[in-house]
Design a protein around this motif. Structure first.
Motif, mmCIF file in Angstrom:
data_model
loop_
_atom_site.group_PDB
_atom_site.id
_atom_site.type_symbol
_atom_site.label_atom_id
_atom_site.label_comp_id
_atom_site.label_asym_id
_atom_site.label_seq_id
_atom_site.Cartn_x
_atom_site.Cartn_y
_atom_site.Cartn_z
ATOM 1 N N VAL A 36 0.596 -1.082 0.067
ATOM 2 C CA VAL A 36 0.074 -0.085 0.125
ATOM 3 C C VAL A 36 0.855 1.323 0.112
ATOM 4 O O VAL A 36 1.905 1.179 0.624
ATOM 5 N N SER A 37 0.244 2.287 -0.799
ATOM 6 C CA SER A 37 0.985 3.574 -0.631
ATOM 7 C C SER A 37 0.354 4.376 0.590
ATOM 8 O O SER A 37 -0.486 3.695 1.351
ATOM 9 N N ALA A 38 0.919 5.249 0.996
ATOM 10 C CA ALA A 38 0.598 6.252 2.088
ATOM 11 C C ALA A 38 -0.941 6.840 1.590
ATOM 12 O O ALA A 38 -1.384 6.897 0.572
ATOM 13 N N LEU A 39 -1.742 7.016 2.726
ATOM 14 C CA LEU A 39 -2.917 7.612 2.370
ATOM 15 C C LEU A 39 -2.827 8.713 1.434
ATOM 16 O O LEU A 39 -1.832 9.645 1.822
ATOM 17 N N SER A 40 -3.880 9.057 0.788
ATOM 18 C CA SER A 40 -3.625 10.371 -0.196
ATOM 19 C C SER A 40 -3.119 11.752 0.531
ATOM 20 O O SER A 40 -4.054 12.034 1.559
ATOM 21 N N GLY A 41 -2.146 12.308 0.253
ATOM 22 C CA GLY A 41 -1.718 13.345 0.558
ATOM 23 C C GLY A 41 -0.795 13.354 1.902
ATOM 24 O O GLY A 41 -0.295 14.455 2.175
ATOM 25 N N VAL A 42 -0.517 12.332 2.520
ATOM 26 C CA VAL A 42 0.155 12.149 3.545
ATOM 27 C C VAL A 42 1.559 12.425 3.385
ATOM 28 O O VAL A 42 2.279 13.168 4.108
ATOM 29 N N THR A 43 2.206 11.842 2.254
ATOM 30 C CA THR A 43 3.448 12.131 1.812
ATOM 31 C C THR A 43 3.737 13.632 1.760
ATOM 32 O O THR A 43 4.740 14.080 2.268
ATOM 33 N N ASP A 44 2.929 14.398 1.077
ATOM 34 C CA ASP A 44 2.936 15.647 0.815
ATOM 35 C C ASP A 44 2.831 16.293 2.257
ATOM 36 O O ASP A 44 3.805 17.387 2.669
ATOM 37 N N ASP A 45 2.189 15.920 3.112
ATOM 38 C CA ASP A 45 2.125 16.552 4.423
ATOM 39 C C ASP A 45 3.278 16.384 5.306
ATOM 40 O O ASP A 45 3.858 17.306 5.780
ATOM 41 N N LEU A 46 3.759 15.024 5.084
ATOM 42 C CA LEU A 46 5.315 14.952 5.895
ATOM 43 C C LEU A 46 6.217 15.850 5.256
ATOM 44 O O LEU A 46 7.311 16.104 6.186
ATOM 45 N N VAL A 47 6.242 15.771 4.109
ATOM 46 C CA VAL A 47 7.220 17.044 3.283
ATOM 47 C C VAL A 47 6.917 18.479 3.857
ATOM 48 O O VAL A 47 7.975 19.088 4.553
ATOM 49 N N ALA A 48 5.800 18.784 4.079
ATOM 50 C CA ALA A 48 5.539 19.957 4.570
ATOM 51 C C ALA A 48 6.236 20.011 6.315
ATOM 52 O O ALA A 48 6.667 21.101 6.555
ATOM 53 N N ALA A 49 5.699 18.910 6.860
ATOM 54 C CA ALA A 49 6.161 18.988 8.136
ATOM 55 C C ALA A 49 7.760 18.857 8.451
ATOM 56 O O ALA A 49 8.253 19.619 9.275
ATOM 57 N N THR A 50 8.547 18.468 7.459
ATOM 58 C CA THR A 50 9.977 18.188 7.565
ATOM 59 C C THR A 50 10.397 19.814 7.349
ATOM 60 O O THR A 50 11.177 20.206 7.968
ATOM 61 N N ASN A 51 9.800 20.477 6.317
ATOM 62 C CA ASN A 51 9.950 21.799 5.846
ATOM 63 C C ASN A 51 9.906 22.759 6.984
ATOM 64 O O ASN A 51 10.662 23.630 7.590
ATOM 65 N N ALA A 52 8.707 22.523 7.860
ATOM 66 C CA ALA A 52 8.248 23.463 8.814
ATOM 67 C C ALA A 52 9.300 23.289 10.012
ATOM 68 O O ALA A 52 9.841 24.070 10.790
ATOM 69 N N ALA A 53 9.739 21.877 10.406
ATOM 70 C CA ALA A 53 10.752 21.825 11.413
ATOM 71 C C ALA A 53 12.009 22.334 10.983
ATOM 72 O O ALA A 53 12.691 22.983 11.869
#
Ligand code: ASP
Ligand code: MG
Length: 455
Positions: A36-53
Protein backbone atom coordinates in the motif's frame (compact mmCIF):
# COMPACT_ATOMS: atom_id res chain seq x y z
CA UNK A 1 0.77 -15.72 -5.63
CA UNK A 2 -0.14 -12.24 -6.81
CA UNK A 3 0.89 -8.77 -5.64
CA UNK A 4 -1.95 -6.31 -5.05
CA UNK A 5 -0.89 -2.68 -4.79
CA UNK A 6 -3.22 0.10 -3.71
CA UNK A 7 -2.41 3.73 -4.45
CA UNK A 8 -3.03 6.58 -2.01
CA UNK A 9 -6.50 7.46 -3.27
CA UNK A 10 -7.55 3.80 -3.04
CA UNK A 11 -6.86 3.92 0.72
CA UNK A 12 -7.77 7.59 1.22
CA UNK A 13 -10.60 7.08 3.73
CA UNK A 14 -12.52 4.40 5.65
CA UNK A 15 -14.92 3.64 2.84
CA UNK A 16 -12.10 3.17 0.37
CA UNK A 17 -10.07 1.05 2.75
CA UNK A 18 -13.12 -1.18 3.26
CA UNK A 19 -13.54 -1.41 -0.50
CA UNK A 20 -9.85 -2.30 -0.94
CA UNK A 21 -10.14 -4.99 1.73
CA UNK A 22 -13.10 -6.48 -0.16
CA UNK A 23 -10.94 -6.58 -3.27
CA UNK A 24 -8.25 -8.49 -1.38
CA UNK A 25 -10.82 -10.85 0.16
CA UNK A 26 -12.21 -11.73 -3.26
CA UNK A 27 -8.71 -12.67 -4.42
CA UNK A 28 -7.69 -14.62 -1.37
CA UNK A 29 -7.47 -17.89 -3.30
CA UNK A 30 -4.76 -16.29 -5.45
CA UNK A 31 -2.49 -15.90 -2.39
CA UNK A 32 -2.14 -12.13 -2.42
CA UNK A 33 0.68 -10.02 -1.03
CA UNK A 34 -0.57 -6.49 -0.38
CA UNK A 35 1.52 -3.36 -0.95
CA UNK A 36 0.00 0.00 0.00
CA UNK A 37 0.86 3.64 -0.57
CA UNK A 38 0.47 6.24 2.11
CA UNK A 39 -3.05 7.63 2.51
CA UNK A 40 -3.54 10.25 -0.20
CA UNK A 41 -1.81 13.50 0.63
CA UNK A 42 0.11 12.16 3.63
CA UNK A 43 3.53 12.12 1.95
CA UNK A 44 3.00 15.74 0.90
CA UNK A 45 2.03 16.55 4.49
CA UNK A 46 5.21 14.90 5.74
CA UNK A 47 7.26 16.97 3.31
CA UNK A 48 5.55 20.07 4.68
CA UNK A 49 6.19 18.96 8.28
CA UNK A 50 9.87 18.39 7.50
CA UNK A 51 10.21 21.85 5.99
CA UNK A 52 8.36 23.42 8.92
CA UNK A 53 10.72 21.65 11.35
CA UNK A 54 13.75 22.86 9.43
CA UNK A 55 12.36 26.40 9.62
CA UNK A 56 11.87 26.02 13.37
CA UNK A 57 8.07 26.16 13.21
CA UNK A 58 7.26 23.57 15.88
CA UNK A 59 3.63 24.57 16.06
CA UNK A 60 3.02 23.81 12.43
CA UNK A 61 4.85 20.48 12.80
CA UNK A 62 2.54 19.46 15.63
CA UNK A 63 -0.51 20.56 13.73
CA UNK A 64 0.42 18.47 10.67
CA UNK A 65 1.40 15.37 12.63
CA UNK A 66 -1.75 15.55 14.76
CA UNK A 67 -3.83 15.70 11.62
CA UNK A 68 -2.03 12.70 10.11
CA UNK A 69 -2.49 10.73 13.32
CA UNK A 70 -6.18 11.61 13.51
CA UNK A 71 -6.83 10.55 9.92
CA UNK A 72 -5.42 7.09 10.59
CA UNK A 73 -7.29 6.67 13.84
CA UNK A 74 -10.55 7.79 12.21
CA UNK A 75 -10.24 5.23 9.43
CA UNK A 76 -9.58 2.43 11.93
CA UNK A 77 -12.39 3.61 14.21
CA UNK A 78 -14.89 3.50 11.39
CA UNK A 79 -13.85 -0.03 10.44
CA UNK A 80 -14.05 -1.58 13.90
CA UNK A 81 -16.53 -4.45 13.91
CA UNK A 82 -16.66 -5.60 17.52
CA UNK A 83 -12.93 -6.29 17.26
CA UNK A 84 -11.93 -3.70 19.85
CA UNK A 85 -8.78 -5.54 20.89
CA UNK A 86 -7.36 -5.13 17.37
CA UNK A 87 -8.36 -1.49 17.46
CA UNK A 88 -6.59 -0.90 20.76
CA UNK A 89 -3.38 -2.56 19.61
CA UNK A 90 -3.53 -0.51 16.44
CA UNK A 91 -3.85 2.76 18.36
CA UNK A 92 -0.88 1.79 20.55
CA UNK A 93 1.23 1.16 17.44
CA UNK A 94 0.03 4.37 15.90
CA UNK A 95 1.08 6.33 18.99
CA UNK A 96 4.49 4.67 19.00
CA UNK A 97 5.09 5.64 15.38
CA UNK A 98 3.87 9.17 15.98
CA UNK A 99 6.21 9.48 18.95
CA UNK A 100 9.10 8.33 16.77
CA UNK A 101 8.37 10.88 14.08
CA UNK A 102 8.12 13.66 16.67
CA UNK A 103 11.56 12.68 17.96
CA UNK A 104 13.11 12.90 14.50
CA UNK A 105 11.35 16.15 13.71
CA UNK A 106 12.54 17.65 17.01
CA UNK A 107 16.07 16.83 15.91
CA UNK A 108 15.48 18.61 12.62
CA UNK A 109 14.02 21.61 14.46
CA UNK A 110 17.06 21.88 16.73
CA UNK A 111 19.58 21.56 13.92
CA UNK A 112 17.68 23.74 11.41
CA UNK A 113 18.85 21.24 8.88
CA UNK A 114 17.56 18.05 7.35
CA UNK A 115 19.80 15.41 5.83
CA UNK A 116 18.69 13.17 2.98
CA UNK A 117 18.83 10.26 5.40
CA UNK A 118 16.57 11.96 7.95
CA UNK A 119 14.17 13.05 5.23
CA UNK A 120 13.71 9.45 4.05
CA UNK A 121 13.10 8.32 7.61
CA UNK A 122 10.38 10.94 7.97
CA UNK A 123 8.74 10.36 4.57
CA UNK A 124 8.67 6.61 5.14
CA UNK A 125 6.23 7.12 8.03
CA UNK A 126 3.32 7.60 5.60
CA UNK A 127 3.61 4.04 4.27
CA UNK A 128 4.45 2.65 7.70
CA UNK A 129 1.23 4.04 9.09
CA UNK A 130 -0.93 3.09 6.12
CA UNK A 131 0.36 -0.47 6.00
CA UNK A 132 -0.14 -1.05 9.73
CA UNK A 133 -3.59 0.50 9.41
CA UNK A 134 -4.42 -1.74 6.47
CA UNK A 135 -3.24 -4.91 8.19
CA UNK A 136 -5.23 -4.13 11.36
CA UNK A 137 -8.27 -3.10 9.34
CA UNK A 138 -8.12 -6.48 7.62
CA UNK A 139 -8.06 -8.22 10.97
CA UNK A 140 -10.98 -6.14 12.21
CA UNK A 141 -12.86 -7.42 9.18
CA UNK A 142 -11.83 -11.01 9.88
CA UNK A 143 -9.23 -11.30 7.15
CA UNK A 144 -5.83 -12.56 8.32
CA UNK A 145 -3.57 -9.65 7.35
CA UNK A 146 -0.04 -9.75 8.73
CA UNK A 147 1.99 -6.59 8.73
CA UNK A 148 5.53 -6.87 7.36
CA UNK A 149 8.15 -4.12 7.64
CA UNK A 150 9.18 -3.04 4.14
CA UNK A 151 12.74 -2.66 5.44
CA UNK A 152 12.83 -6.41 6.01
CA UNK A 153 11.91 -7.00 2.37
CA UNK A 154 13.43 -4.41 0.04
CA UNK A 155 17.18 -3.81 0.25
CA UNK A 156 18.59 -0.86 -1.64
CA UNK A 157 21.72 1.17 -2.18
CA UNK A 158 22.14 4.35 -0.12
CA UNK A 159 20.90 6.82 -2.68
CA UNK A 160 18.44 8.44 -0.27
CA UNK A 161 15.38 9.95 -1.88
CA UNK A 162 15.64 7.71 -4.95
CA UNK A 163 17.24 4.44 -3.92
CA UNK A 164 17.80 1.51 -6.29
CA UNK A 165 16.95 -1.99 -5.11
CA UNK A 166 19.61 -4.65 -4.69
CA UNK A 167 17.68 -7.45 -6.27
CA UNK A 168 19.87 -10.31 -5.05
CA UNK A 169 19.47 -9.39 -1.39
CA UNK A 170 15.84 -8.42 -1.89
CA UNK A 171 14.91 -11.71 -3.53
CA UNK A 172 16.32 -13.60 -0.59
CA UNK A 173 14.78 -11.33 2.04
CA UNK A 174 11.39 -11.23 0.33
CA UNK A 175 11.18 -14.99 0.16
CA UNK A 176 12.26 -15.36 3.77
CA UNK A 177 9.77 -12.86 5.17
CA UNK A 178 6.77 -13.21 2.85
CA UNK A 179 6.55 -16.85 1.85
CA UNK A 180 6.04 -18.33 5.34
CA UNK A 181 3.09 -15.97 5.84
CA UNK A 182 1.57 -16.96 2.51
CA UNK A 183 2.11 -20.62 3.37
CA UNK A 184 0.18 -20.11 6.61
CA UNK A 185 -2.64 -18.90 4.37
CA UNK A 186 -2.30 -15.40 5.79
CA UNK A 187 -1.92 -12.21 3.78
CA UNK A 188 1.28 -10.15 4.09
CA UNK A 189 0.73 -6.39 4.06
CA UNK A 190 3.61 -3.98 3.56
CA UNK A 191 4.14 -0.34 2.70
CA UNK A 192 5.42 0.59 -0.72
CA UNK A 193 8.06 3.28 -1.32
CA UNK A 194 10.37 2.13 1.51
CA UNK A 195 13.59 0.14 1.58
CA UNK A 196 16.74 -0.16 3.66
CA UNK A 197 20.46 -0.15 3.12
CA UNK A 198 22.77 -2.95 4.23
CA UNK A 199 23.72 -0.89 7.26
CA UNK A 200 20.11 -0.54 8.29
CA UNK A 201 19.20 2.99 7.21
CA UNK A 202 15.68 3.56 5.87
CA UNK A 203 15.54 4.66 2.23
CA UNK A 204 12.77 5.67 -0.15
CA UNK A 205 12.51 4.77 -3.82
CA UNK A 206 11.48 8.25 -4.99
CA UNK A 207 8.06 9.92 -5.10
CA UNK A 208 5.31 7.63 -6.36
CA UNK A 209 7.65 4.74 -5.64
CA UNK A 210 5.00 2.31 -4.39
CA UNK A 211 4.37 0.92 -7.86
CA UNK A 212 8.08 0.25 -8.02
CA UNK A 213 7.91 -1.62 -4.70
CA UNK A 214 5.07 -3.77 -5.98
CA UNK A 215 7.06 -4.66 -9.10
CA UNK A 216 10.17 -5.42 -7.04
CA UNK A 217 8.24 -7.68 -4.68
CA UNK A 218 6.49 -9.39 -7.59
CA UNK A 219 9.82 -10.12 -9.25
CA UNK A 220 11.44 -11.19 -5.97
CA UNK A 221 8.83 -13.83 -5.15
CA UNK A 222 8.04 -14.81 -8.75
CA UNK A 223 4.38 -13.75 -8.51
CA UNK A 224 1.94 -14.72 -11.25
CA UNK A 225 0.70 -11.18 -11.63
CA UNK A 226 1.23 -7.71 -10.19
CA UNK A 227 -1.99 -5.75 -9.88
CA UNK A 228 -1.83 -1.97 -9.61
CA UNK A 229 -5.14 -0.77 -8.19
CA UNK A 230 -5.72 2.90 -8.83
CA UNK A 231 -8.53 5.35 -9.58
CA UNK A 232 -8.76 4.97 -13.36
CA UNK A 233 -9.92 2.06 -15.48
CA UNK A 234 -6.45 1.49 -16.89
CA UNK A 235 -4.53 3.09 -19.72
CA UNK A 236 -6.84 4.69 -22.26
CA UNK A 237 -6.85 5.36 -25.99
CA UNK A 238 -6.92 9.08 -25.15
CA UNK A 239 -7.44 11.44 -22.22
CA UNK A 240 -11.20 11.14 -21.54
CA UNK A 241 -11.39 14.75 -20.39
CA UNK A 242 -10.91 15.80 -24.01
CA UNK A 243 -12.20 12.80 -25.87
CA UNK A 244 -15.29 11.28 -24.24
CA UNK A 245 -15.16 8.30 -26.60
CA UNK A 246 -11.77 7.26 -25.19
CA UNK A 247 -11.73 3.64 -24.11
CA UNK A 248 -9.58 1.32 -22.08
CA UNK A 249 -6.73 -0.44 -23.85
CA UNK A 250 -7.04 -4.09 -22.91
CA UNK A 251 -3.46 -5.19 -23.46
CA UNK A 252 -0.26 -3.48 -24.48
CA UNK A 253 3.44 -4.06 -24.53
CA UNK A 254 5.84 -2.59 -22.03
CA UNK A 255 7.41 -0.45 -24.76
CA UNK A 256 4.08 1.01 -25.78
CA UNK A 257 3.16 1.72 -22.17
CA UNK A 258 6.52 3.36 -21.53
CA UNK A 259 6.07 5.53 -24.60
CA UNK A 260 2.67 6.63 -23.30
CA UNK A 261 4.10 7.35 -19.88
CA UNK A 262 6.41 9.94 -21.34
CA UNK A 263 3.23 11.74 -22.41
CA UNK A 264 1.89 11.86 -18.90
CA UNK A 265 -0.05 8.59 -18.60
CA UNK A 266 -1.04 8.32 -14.94
CA UNK A 267 0.95 5.18 -14.49
CA UNK A 268 4.70 5.12 -14.95
CA UNK A 269 5.56 1.76 -16.55
CA UNK A 270 9.29 2.33 -16.04
CA UNK A 271 8.69 1.63 -12.39
CA UNK A 272 7.06 -1.66 -13.33
CA UNK A 273 10.20 -2.83 -15.08
CA UNK A 274 11.36 -5.34 -12.45
CA UNK A 275 8.14 -7.31 -12.88
CA UNK A 276 7.93 -7.00 -16.62
CA UNK A 277 11.58 -7.96 -17.06
CA UNK A 278 10.97 -11.02 -14.93
CA UNK A 279 8.14 -11.91 -17.33
CA UNK A 280 5.43 -11.15 -14.76
CA UNK A 281 2.32 -9.53 -16.23
CA UNK A 282 1.15 -6.27 -14.68
CA UNK A 283 -2.49 -5.28 -14.64
CA UNK A 284 -3.82 -1.79 -13.96
CA UNK A 285 -7.23 -1.87 -12.30
CA UNK A 286 -9.74 0.57 -10.83
CA UNK A 287 -10.76 0.27 -7.17
CA UNK A 288 -13.92 2.25 -7.95
CA UNK A 289 -14.84 -0.13 -10.75
CA UNK A 290 -13.38 -3.53 -9.88
CA UNK A 291 -15.45 -5.38 -12.45
CA UNK A 292 -13.67 -3.67 -15.33
CA UNK A 293 -10.85 -5.84 -16.70
CA UNK A 294 -8.32 -2.99 -16.71
CA UNK A 295 -5.18 -2.85 -18.81
CA UNK A 296 -2.71 -5.68 -19.01
CA UNK A 297 0.94 -4.78 -19.64
CA UNK A 298 3.33 -7.52 -20.68
CA UNK A 299 6.83 -7.46 -22.08
CA UNK A 300 5.74 -8.44 -25.57
CA UNK A 301 2.18 -7.15 -25.59
CA UNK A 302 -0.56 -8.91 -27.50
CA UNK A 303 0.94 -11.12 -30.18
CA UNK A 304 0.74 -10.05 -33.76
CA UNK A 305 -0.96 -6.76 -33.24
CA UNK A 306 0.37 -3.68 -34.84
CA UNK A 307 -1.13 -0.29 -35.38
CA UNK A 308 -2.22 2.56 -33.15
CA UNK A 309 -3.12 1.95 -29.52
CA UNK A 310 -3.44 5.42 -28.11
CA UNK A 311 -3.15 9.09 -28.93
CA UNK A 312 -1.58 11.39 -26.39
CA UNK A 313 -0.71 15.03 -26.15
CA UNK A 314 2.11 16.96 -24.57
CA UNK A 315 1.48 20.67 -24.16
CA UNK A 316 3.67 23.70 -23.43
CA UNK A 317 6.21 22.87 -26.07
CA UNK A 318 8.54 25.27 -27.86
CA UNK A 319 9.92 24.60 -31.31
CA UNK A 320 13.48 25.60 -32.13
CA UNK A 321 14.37 25.82 -35.84
CA UNK A 322 18.06 26.09 -36.64
CA UNK A 323 19.11 26.71 -40.21
CA UNK A 324 22.59 27.00 -41.68
CA UNK A 325 24.39 25.99 -44.79
CA UNK A 326 27.46 25.22 -42.67
CA UNK A 327 25.93 21.79 -42.24
CA UNK A 328 26.32 20.85 -45.88
CA UNK A 329 28.82 18.04 -46.03
CA UNK A 330 30.40 19.14 -42.73
CA UNK A 331 30.92 16.99 -39.69
CA UNK A 332 30.76 17.89 -36.03
CA UNK A 333 28.21 20.61 -36.59
CA UNK A 334 25.35 18.85 -34.82
CA UNK A 335 27.64 18.11 -31.90
CA UNK A 336 28.36 21.82 -31.54
CA UNK A 337 24.67 22.70 -31.69
CA UNK A 338 23.68 20.14 -29.11
CA UNK A 339 26.56 21.15 -26.90
CA UNK A 340 24.66 24.40 -26.33
CA UNK A 341 21.62 22.48 -25.13
CA UNK A 342 23.85 20.47 -22.86
CA UNK A 343 25.46 23.54 -21.35
CA UNK A 344 22.06 24.98 -20.53
CA UNK A 345 20.77 21.59 -19.32
CA UNK A 346 17.86 21.75 -21.74
CA UNK A 347 16.55 18.38 -22.76
CA UNK A 348 15.35 17.89 -26.29
CA UNK A 349 12.24 15.82 -27.02
CA UNK A 350 11.85 15.50 -30.77
CA UNK A 351 14.38 16.07 -33.52
CA UNK A 352 13.98 16.38 -37.28
CA UNK A 353 16.78 17.25 -39.66
CA UNK A 354 17.31 18.12 -43.28
CA UNK A 355 20.54 18.91 -45.12
CA UNK A 356 20.55 22.49 -43.91
CA UNK A 357 18.31 22.59 -40.87
CA UNK A 358 17.61 21.01 -37.54
CA UNK A 359 14.33 21.37 -35.69
CA UNK A 360 13.86 20.31 -32.10
CA UNK A 361 11.20 20.64 -29.43
CA UNK A 362 11.93 21.62 -25.84
CA UNK A 363 9.78 22.29 -22.78
CA UNK A 364 8.53 25.83 -22.60
CA UNK A 365 9.80 26.43 -19.08
CA UNK A 366 13.47 26.53 -20.10
CA UNK A 367 15.49 29.70 -20.57
CA UNK A 368 14.72 30.00 -24.27
CA UNK A 369 16.16 33.52 -24.59
CA UNK A 370 19.56 32.39 -23.44
CA UNK A 371 19.35 29.36 -25.71
CA UNK A 372 18.56 31.54 -28.68
CA UNK A 373 21.40 33.95 -27.87
CA UNK A 374 23.97 31.15 -27.75
CA UNK A 375 22.68 29.29 -30.81
CA UNK A 376 22.86 32.44 -32.95
CA UNK A 377 26.62 32.09 -33.18
CA UNK A 378 26.10 28.81 -34.98
CA UNK A 379 22.95 29.11 -37.05
CA UNK A 380 20.00 31.30 -37.77
CA UNK A 381 17.37 30.53 -35.20
CA UNK A 382 13.62 30.72 -35.17
CA UNK A 383 11.62 30.07 -32.01
CA UNK A 384 7.94 29.14 -32.10
CA UNK A 385 6.08 29.08 -28.79
CA UNK A 386 2.69 27.72 -27.91
CA UNK A 387 3.10 24.37 -29.62
CA UNK A 388 2.10 20.89 -28.59
CA UNK A 389 3.09 17.38 -29.53
CA UNK A 390 0.43 14.90 -30.53
CA UNK A 391 1.76 11.38 -30.34
CA UNK A 392 0.20 8.30 -31.83
CA UNK A 393 1.61 5.28 -30.05
CA UNK A 394 1.50 1.71 -31.25
CA UNK A 395 3.67 -0.90 -32.89
CA UNK A 396 4.76 -0.77 -36.56
CA UNK A 397 2.64 2.28 -37.06
CA UNK A 398 3.41 2.73 -40.70
CA UNK A 399 3.24 -0.90 -41.75
CA UNK A 400 -0.30 -0.16 -42.81
CA UNK A 401 -0.27 3.02 -44.87
CA UNK A 402 -3.87 3.73 -43.92
CA UNK A 403 -2.79 4.83 -40.45
CA UNK A 404 -0.69 7.68 -41.78
CA UNK A 405 -3.33 8.48 -44.37
CA UNK A 406 -6.04 8.76 -41.72
CA UNK A 407 -3.93 10.91 -39.43
CA UNK A 408 -3.02 13.30 -42.24
CA UNK A 409 -6.59 13.41 -43.46
CA UNK A 410 -7.74 14.26 -39.92
CA UNK A 411 -5.25 17.13 -39.86
CA UNK A 412 -6.05 18.37 -43.34
CA UNK A 413 -6.61 21.97 -42.21
CA UNK A 414 -4.18 22.02 -39.28
CA UNK A 415 -0.69 23.07 -40.33
CA UNK A 416 1.98 20.67 -39.08
CA UNK A 417 5.20 22.19 -37.84
CA UNK A 418 7.17 19.03 -37.54
CA UNK A 419 6.84 15.30 -37.86
CA UNK A 420 8.84 12.51 -36.33
CA UNK A 421 8.54 8.76 -36.28
CA UNK A 422 10.48 7.47 -33.32
CA UNK A 423 11.59 4.09 -32.06
CA UNK A 424 11.05 2.07 -35.20
CA UNK A 425 7.47 2.98 -35.76
CA UNK A 426 6.41 3.06 -32.12
CA UNK A 427 5.58 6.72 -31.85
CA UNK A 428 4.38 9.03 -34.60
CA UNK A 429 4.73 12.54 -33.21
CA UNK A 430 3.31 15.63 -34.82
CA UNK A 431 3.91 19.17 -33.63
CA UNK A 432 1.06 21.60 -34.16
CA UNK A 433 -0.16 24.87 -32.73
CA UNK A 434 -1.60 24.20 -29.28
CA UNK A 435 -4.68 26.28 -30.06
CA UNK A 436 -5.70 23.73 -32.68
CA UNK A 437 -4.90 20.69 -30.60
CA UNK A 438 -8.28 19.91 -28.98
CA UNK A 439 -9.84 19.59 -32.37
CA UNK A 440 -6.86 17.72 -33.79
CA UNK A 441 -6.73 15.14 -31.03
CA UNK A 442 -10.49 14.53 -31.24
CA UNK A 443 -10.33 14.06 -34.98
CA UNK A 444 -7.33 11.75 -34.87
CA UNK A 445 -8.97 9.67 -32.15
CA UNK A 446 -12.12 9.49 -34.19
CA UNK A 447 -10.27 8.48 -37.34
CA UNK A 448 -8.19 5.79 -35.67
CA UNK A 449 -10.41 4.40 -32.94
CA UNK A 450 -14.03 5.29 -33.48
CA UNK A 451 -14.65 4.30 -37.04
CA UNK A 452 -16.35 1.06 -37.89
CA UNK A 453 -13.58 -0.18 -40.16
CA UNK A 454 -10.65 -1.32 -38.06
CA UNK A 455 -7.34 0.04 -39.19
N1 ASP B 1 3.55 7.92 -0.84
C1 ASP B 1 4.60 8.10 -1.81
C2 ASP B 1 4.37 9.35 -2.59
O1 ASP B 1 3.35 9.99 -2.42
C3 ASP B 1 4.77 6.91 -2.68
C4 ASP B 1 3.54 6.52 -3.50
O2 ASP B 1 2.44 6.97 -3.24
O3 ASP B 1 3.69 5.73 -4.43
O4 ASP B 1 5.20 9.72 -3.37
MG1 MG C 1 0.82 7.37 -5.92
Amino acid sequence: MIVIKFGGTSVGDAERVANAIDIVAERRHLQPIVVVSALSGVTDDLVAATNAARDGDGERVNEIIDRIRQRHEDVAMRLVQQKFDFFDTFVRRLDKQVEEIHTILRGVTLLHEVTARARDKILSIGEKLSSVLFAYSMMMRSLPGEHVESEDVIWTNDNFGGATPRMDLTAEAARKTLLPIVERNHIPVMGGFIGRTVDGATTTLGRNGSDYSAAIVGAAVGAEEVQIWTDVDGLLTCDPRFVPAARVIDHLSHEEAAELASFGAKLHPRTLEPAIEAGIPVRVLNTQNPASPGTLITREGPSQTSGPRSVARKRNVTLVHMTTNKMLGAHGFLARLFHVFEELKISVDLIATSEVSVTVTVDEQHDIDELQRRLRDLASVEIIDGQCIIAIVGRNLLRDARVGARVFEALRDVPMQMLSLGRSGLNLSIVIDDAASDRAIQRIHHALFEQAVAV
